[in-house]
Scaffold this motif. Structure first.
Motif, mmCIF file in Angstrom:
data_model
loop_
_atom_site.group_PDB
_atom_site.id
_atom_site.type_symbol
_atom_site.label_atom_id
_atom_site.label_comp_id
_atom_site.label_asym_id
_atom_site.label_seq_id
_atom_site.Cartn_x
_atom_site.Cartn_y
_atom_site.Cartn_z
ATOM 1 N N PHE A 1 -8.106 -27.717 -57.925
ATOM 2 C CA PHE A 1 -8.561 -26.332 -57.800
ATOM 3 C C PHE A 1 -10.073 -26.252 -57.593
ATOM 4 N N SER A 2 -10.819 -27.089 -58.287
ATOM 5 C CA SER A 2 -12.279 -27.062 -58.160
ATOM 6 C C SER A 2 -12.723 -27.386 -56.730
ATOM 7 N N THR A 3 -11.967 -28.258 -56.045
ATOM 8 C CA THR A 3 -12.296 -28.626 -54.661
ATOM 9 C C THR A 3 -12.196 -27.409 -53.748
ATOM 10 N N TYR A 4 -11.237 -26.540 -54.051
ATOM 11 C CA TYR A 4 -11.061 -25.323 -53.261
ATOM 12 C C TYR A 4 -11.968 -24.199 -53.767
ATOM 13 N N GLY A 5 -12.174 -24.147 -55.083
ATOM 14 C CA GLY A 5 -12.909 -23.036 -55.684
ATOM 15 C C GLY A 5 -14.398 -23.038 -55.399
ATOM 16 N N VAL A 6 -15.026 -24.218 -55.401
ATOM 17 C CA VAL A 6 -16.480 -24.286 -55.195
ATOM 18 C C VAL A 6 -16.915 -23.677 -53.863
ATOM 19 N N PRO A 7 -16.306 -24.057 -52.720
ATOM 20 C CA PRO A 7 -16.707 -23.432 -51.454
ATOM 21 C C PRO A 7 -16.489 -21.920 -51.441
ATOM 22 N N MET A 8 -15.443 -21.453 -52.115
ATOM 23 C CA MET A 8 -15.188 -20.016 -52.173
ATOM 24 C C MET A 8 -16.303 -19.303 -52.942
ATOM 25 N N ILE A 9 -16.720 -19.878 -54.058
ATOM 26 C CA ILE A 9 -17.794 -19.292 -54.864
ATOM 27 C C ILE A 9 -19.108 -19.320 -54.090
ATOM 28 N N VAL A 10 -19.400 -20.458 -53.478
ATOM 29 C CA VAL A 10 -20.632 -20.593 -52.686
ATOM 30 C C VAL A 10 -20.650 -19.570 -51.550
ATOM 31 N N GLY A 11 -19.520 -19.419 -50.862
ATOM 32 C CA GLY A 11 -19.438 -18.482 -49.752
ATOM 33 C C GLY A 11 -19.671 -17.048 -50.189
ATOM 34 N N GLU A 12 -19.125 -16.684 -51.346
ATOM 35 C CA GLU A 12 -19.304 -15.322 -51.854
ATOM 36 C C GLU A 12 -20.767 -15.061 -52.199
#
Length: 256
Positions: free
Chosen positions: A89-100
Motif C-alpha cells: 500500500f505504501s508503494t501506491y500511497g506515497v505518489p498519491m500523497i505527493v501528487g495531492e
C-alpha cells in the motif's frame, strides 16, 4: 517541523504504525463497507503522510496545511487502491500523497502563473533534489537546464514562478533601534514623500496664476514652444510673453 509534536491537533509522537499484513486486512474490510476499518487505516498511515511532507517543509509552506492536504491524498489512495494487485500500500500511497501536495502548491500560490510554467518549475525542483542527493552539492542553473534539456531562461523563469512573494513590511534586520524592513531597501528614492508634496505645492502655485499666465507656461514648458511661437499663438508681443513668463515663475518660486 523540528521539535513540533502536534500537527493539526495530532500528537505525532503517538501515531500508530500498521504492518503490511494489517493494512491489507483493513483494506479488505474497508472495501466491504467497514467504515471503522477505513478510519483505522487512515490513522495507521498518518506517519506515511508525515514522511512525505518533510520533503516540502523547506519551501516555507504551513506544516498544518501540508499535513491536511497529505491526508486527502492518503484517503484517495485508500479509496482507489486495488487490493488484487501484488503491491504494498505504501508503494501506491506515497505518489498519491505527493501528487495531492504538488497540486495544492501549484493551485494555491499567491502569484498565478500558467500551468505549463508551474509544471516546469516542479520538474526543475525534482531534478535539483535528485542532483543534490547524488552529488552532495547544489546544481547550477546551467546543469539543471542540461539535465532537463531546457533553455537556461526557461529554468530561471520557472524557479521565479514558484518563489513566494515577500511583504514590503517584512523585517530583514532588527537591533536595539528601529527595525529595517524590505521596503527600506527597495524604496523609490525618486518618487519620495517630499517629491510628492513638492508636486502638490507646485500645482497649487500654478493654479494661483491667471489663465493667460498658465497658458504661457503650458506652451513654453510643456509643449516646448519658443517665446516667438507663444506670442503668435496668444496674440501679444514677444516682450510681453517674456515679462509675463518671468513674473509667473517669480510668483511660483515665492509660493514654494
Amino acid at each position: 517541523m523540528q521539535g513540533k509534536v502536534e500537527i493539526c491537533g495530532v500528537n505525532t509522537a503517538k501515531l500508530k504504525v500498521l504492518k503490511s499484513e494489517e493494512s491489507m486486512e483493513l483494506l479488505r474490510r474497508a472495501r466491504a463497507g467497514d467504515m471503522q476499518a477505513r478510519e483505522e487505516l487512515i490513522s495507521g498511515n498518518l506517519r506515511l503522510v508525515l514522511s512525505v511532507i518533510q520533503k516540502f517543509t523547506s519551501r516555507g509552506e504551513n506544516v498544518d496545511d501540508l499535513f491536511q492536504v497529505g491526508c486527502i491524498g492518503l484517503i484517495k489512495a485508500i479509496d482507489n487502491f486495488n487490493i488484487e494487485m501484488d503491491v504494498r500500500f505504501s508503494t501506491y500511497g506515497v505518489p498519491m500523497i505527493v501528487g495531492e501536495i504538488r497540486r495544492y502548491l501549484r493551485d494555491n500560490s499567491a502569484i498565478r502563473v500558467s500551468r505549463s510554467v508551474r509544471d516546469t518549475a516542479y520538474r526543475v525542483l525534482q531534478a535539483k533534489e535528485k542532483y543534490m542527493a547524488e552529488h552532495q552539492k547544489e546544481p547550477t542553473v546551467e546543469e539543471i537546464a542540461q539535465i532537463l534539456e531546457l533553455r537556461r531562461e526557461d529554468v530561471v523563469m520557472a524557479l521565479d514562478a514558484v518563489v513566494d512573494p515577500v511583504s514590503l513590511f517584512e523585517p530583514v534586520y532588527s537591533d536595539s533601534g528601529d527595525t529595517v524592513c524590505v521596503m527600506d531597501q527597495v524604496k523609490d528614492r525618486k518618487n519620495t514623500d517630499e517629491a510628492w508634496l513638492e508636486h502638490i505645492a507646485l500645482g497649487d502655485a500654478i493654479n494661483k496664476l491667471d489663465e493667460r499666465e498658465q497658458r504661457i507656461l503650458a506652451l513654453r514648458f510643456f509643449q516646448g514652444k519658443t517665446q516667438m511661437e507663444v506670442s503668435a499663438e496668444v496674440g501679444i508681443s514677444q516682450a510681453q510673453v517674456s515679462r509675463l513668463e518671468k513674473n509667473a515663475l517669480s510668483r511660483i518660486r515665492k509660493e514654494l
